[in-house]
Design an enzyme around this catalytic site. Structure first.
Site: not given
Ligand code: DAK
Length: 270
Positions: A63, A108, A111, A131
């Protein structure tokens, strides 16, 4: 649509989440567009869907953290509901959906892949529910679908530790159906997409009402006890005997003429 691409190849529809700059992260607009695209699929023609992410690096990196960062409790619940409604639409979509997971499938992203019927992973795919490291629980069904798909113990381990796993481990624990490696020098993303399309075409060549009924029987049956589940199967099995496909396919099998017996049945959608 800005973030969703859709193309058809015969009876197979391919939906691509196309927000490559943010690794296809799911913001509200992506979720709205995906929902609208699912509503627009022509079910009189399309018999199987493939869902994938744009680019080589990510299926969906979760997300959108930027959008979620400042949400209030009420807004977070509304965002969670928006995602859950789309994911449920995918899960209960009348025809099968295959996730072609090309790269990161985190939060997400993991998911949404679990809302699909089948997951094929590229050899570069990475899965995880990170998360708790962000101070939240999985919010798009991860606590529920992961526990049902793998095991409660393995789901708890992955969610509590927030550890990412590679494609081969995802396969070992039953999170994905297969890991697809490219030919030497080939693209991992293309390989998994081609494998998903090939499988989708194989599904699309079967009797469509029987495929839909099988999906419904499995999905609905898993929600209930075995006695009720068997009744669900009986009813759907019985409904197949009102279709032209059943009569034609079984008659073909019984044909003495070997040529005719082996003939592919031109399944109709009725
Ligand atoms: N959201 C927004 N932007 C994201 C992103 C994300 N999840 N993942 C990557 N990006 C963006 C980065 O900010 C970056 O943008 P710029 O800086 O270039 O503008 C671009 O994508 C490239 O990412 P990186 O520079 O970080 O690339 P790397 O190769 O260094 O790293 C990575 C890749 C996948 C390891 C890293 O980007 C990363 O860790 N991303 C976040 C992964 C993550 O934590 N995903 C889970 C998100 S939490 C709920 C509803 C839904 C959810 C929870 C509750 N309720 C409301 C009940 C769901 C939650 C989630 O999914």
């Amino acid at each position: 649509m800005e973030y969703i691409l859709y193309e058809e190849d015969g009876a197979v529809g391919v939906i691509t989440i196309n927000r490559e700059k943010a690794l296809n992260a799911l913001n509200s607009q992506v979720l709205d567009e995906l929902s609208a695209q699912l509503d627009a699929v022509d079910l009189s023609k399309i018999r199987c869907l493939v869902l994938t992410g744009a680019g080589e690096k990510a299926f969906v990196a979760g997300a959108d953290i930027g959008e979620m960062c400042l949400l209030t409790k009420a807004e977070a619940e509304a965002f969670g509901k928006k995602g859950n409604d789309v994911f449920r639409k995918l899960e209960t979509f009348p025809i099968p959906v295959i996730a072609a997971v090309n790269g990161f499938a985190l939060g997400g992203g993991c998911e949404i892949s679990m809302s699909c019927d089948i997951r094929l992973a590229s050899d570069t795919a990475v899965f995880g529910q990170p998360e708790v490291g962000l101070g939240i629980t999985p919010g798009f069904g991860g606590t529920q679908r992961l526990a049902r798909l793998v095991s409660p113990g393995m789901a708890k381990q992955l969610i509590y530790t927030a550890r990412n796993i590679k494609a081969d481990e995802a396969y070992r624990i039953g999170l994905v159906n297969a890991v697809i490696s490219p030919e030497e020098g080939g693209s991992s993303k293309e390989a998994v997409l081609e494998a998903a399309k090939k499988m989708a075409k194989g599904i699309a060549a079967q009797a469509p009402i029987a495929v839909r009924a099988s999906k419904k029987a499995i999905n609905d049956g898993l929600q209930t006890d075995m006695d009720s589940a068997i009744v669900i199967e009986e009813k759907l099995f019985g409904s197949c005997f009102e279709t032209k496909d059943q009569g034609a396919a079984m008659s073909n099998f019984l044909e003495k003429d070997k040529e005719k017996k082996l003939k592919v049945v031109p399944f109709v959608n009725e």
